[in-house]
Design a protein around this motif. Structure first.
Motif, PDB file in Angstrom:
ATOM      1  N   VAL A  72       0.869  -1.175   0.000  1.00  0.00           N
ATOM      2  CA  VAL A  72       0.000   0.000   0.000  1.00  0.00           C
ATOM      3  C   VAL A  72       0.905   1.225   0.000  1.00  0.00           C
ATOM      4  CG1 VAL A  72      -1.758   1.313   1.236  1.00  0.00           C
ATOM      5  CG2 VAL A  72      -1.827  -1.187   1.266  1.00  0.00           C
ATOM      6  N   THR A  73       0.775   2.078  -1.023  1.00  0.00           N
ATOM      7  CA  THR A  73       1.609   3.270  -1.116  1.00  0.00           C
ATOM      8  C   THR A  73       0.793   4.532  -0.857  1.00  0.00           C
ATOM      9  OG1 THR A  73       1.265   3.799  -3.458  1.00  0.00           O
ATOM     10  CG2 THR A  73       2.902   2.080  -2.942  1.00  0.00           C
ATOM     11  N   SER A  74       1.511   5.592  -0.470  1.00  0.00           N
ATOM     12  CA  SER A  74       0.842   6.865  -0.227  1.00  0.00           C
ATOM     13  C   SER A  74       0.307   7.466  -1.522  1.00  0.00           C
ATOM     14  CB  SER A  74       1.800   7.841   0.456  1.00  0.00           C
ATOM     15  OG  SER A  74       2.952   8.056  -0.335  1.00  0.00           O
ATOM     16  N   ALA A  75       0.902   7.098  -2.651  1.00  0.00           N
ATOM     17  CA  ALA A  75       0.373   7.570  -3.930  1.00  0.00           C
ATOM     18  C   ALA A  75      -1.032   7.014  -4.159  1.00  0.00           C
ATOM     19  CB  ALA A  75       1.300   7.163  -5.071  1.00  0.00           C
ATOM     20  N   GLN A  76      -1.236   5.746  -3.844  1.00  0.00           N
ATOM     21  CA  GLN A  76      -2.572   5.157  -3.961  1.00  0.00           C
ATOM     22  C   GLN A  76      -3.567   5.913  -3.091  1.00  0.00           C
ATOM     23  OE1 GLN A  76      -0.922   1.188  -2.931  1.00  0.00           O
ATOM     24  NE2 GLN A  76      -2.240   0.394  -4.558  1.00  0.00           N
TER      25      GLN A  76
END
Length: 333
Positions: A72-76
């Motif tokens: 899970v990325t902060s961009a998502q």
């Protein structure tokens, strides 16, 4: 049999930079625990320069087989924030990597290249290629009324050579130019923690990280127990002065702490060390018979005293009362 952290929780939510890897290499002991854990492992990263599939590929090449469903990325999270406020097809200016732009496209948004295209939002994530021109387009867009979303506000990024400039430092330039503070999607906001836990149907997750104001504060905000390792940004002295919202449940030198009993890793007097608060607001550390104790045991002992105020951080100093305490404090960073 005494329960370890690995037998106390039903999933592990790992930060990456400073916790799992640093500068493109795995940190000591990471491979063992990431590949042999008997509970599900998720990776939560504030670094928006890589897509989840790329993060998974890198971990796999480093010897930790992973697929993008476990990242899970902060961009998502930033794209999800934008989707909540915009309509499908709305133009957005993405100040970040190509993978960030692709996430926005896949989320139904139209990525544009200039403030002249009147973007409805600016999405700002870490990209080593970001320069004055990109920052200026973002500033112009925001001054024209665009929403401002940041993937994260980390001011530094742990790399092999040391702490490099992080996304938060680049965001600060845009904020200074516009007077607009972005809505941050990444840690310390709790959204990514809840999302990661839900993906593995976890009801008792443990958040693992190295930075107090993101990894730990995010876990606390998500009402999760947290495990802090001293391998990245926030070291011994930062923990002593930690704000109440940034105090981890457990502290260890590195990921080997996952094998230790949970009670051993909490702040309390241990290994013969003792700490007391003096009248001048210093904490006095004594070693007693702490022949088997070191810097981390001394730290947990001090934290039990430093963290007694639930409303404010400790602002005094820690002083040694004997040679053993002095040796332990010499190991603090």
């Amino acid at each position: 049999m005494t329960e370890s952290l690995l037998t106390t929780y039903d999933s592990l939510l790992f930060d990456l930079d400073g916790t799992v890897w640093e500068g493109g290499r795995l940190l000591p002991h990471a491979q063992k625990y990431l590949t042999t854990a008997s509970i599900p492992v998720m990776y939560i990263t504030n670094n928006a320069s890589r897509g989840p599939e790329v993060v998974a590929e890198i971990l796999t090449k480093l010897g930790v087989p992973t697929d993008e469903r476990h990242v899970v990325t902060s961009a998502q999270a930033a794209v999800e924030f934008a989707q909540q406020r915009l309509q499908p097809g709305d133009p957005v200016y993405v100040l970040g990597s190509e993978s960030f732009k692709n996430l926005a496209r896949h989320g139904g948004l139209r990525v544009v290249d200039s403030a002249d295209d009147n973007p409805k939002a600016v999405l700002h994530g870490h990209n080593p290629e970001t320069g004055w021109a990109e920052l200026s387009e973002a500033a112009l867009s925001i001054r024209n009324g665009a929403y401002y979303f940041a993937s994260n506000l980390d001011t530094t990024l742990p790399m092999e050579r040391g702490l490099m400039v992080g996304n938060g430092s680049m965001v600060a330039a845009v904020t200074t130019a516009t007077g607009v503070t972005p809505l941050s999607a990444g840690k310390p906001e709790p959204a990514m923690f809840h999302s990661a836990a839900a993906k593995v149907q976890s009801t008792r997750p443990l958040a693992v990280g190295d930075r107090l104001n993101t990894d730990i504060a995010g876990g606390v905000a998500a009402n999760m127990d947290t495990f802090h390792v001293l391998t990245g940004v926030s070291r011994h002295w930062a923990l002593v002065h930690a704000e109440p919202t940034e105090r981890p449940t457990y502290i260890a030198e590195d990921l080997r702490g996952l094998d230790l009993p949970a009670a051993e890793l909490t702040p309390h007097a241990q290994a013969g060390f003792a700490a007391r608060r003096a009248d001048d607001n210093t904490i006095v550390l004594t070693s007693g018979d702490a022949s088997g104790g070191g810097a981390v045991e001394a730290l947990r002992t001090v934290l039990a005293v430093a963290w007694t105020d639930p409303s404010a951080g400790f602002t005094g100093e820690v002083v040694p009362a004997d040679a053993g305490a002095e040796r332990a404090l010499a190991g603090w960073q």
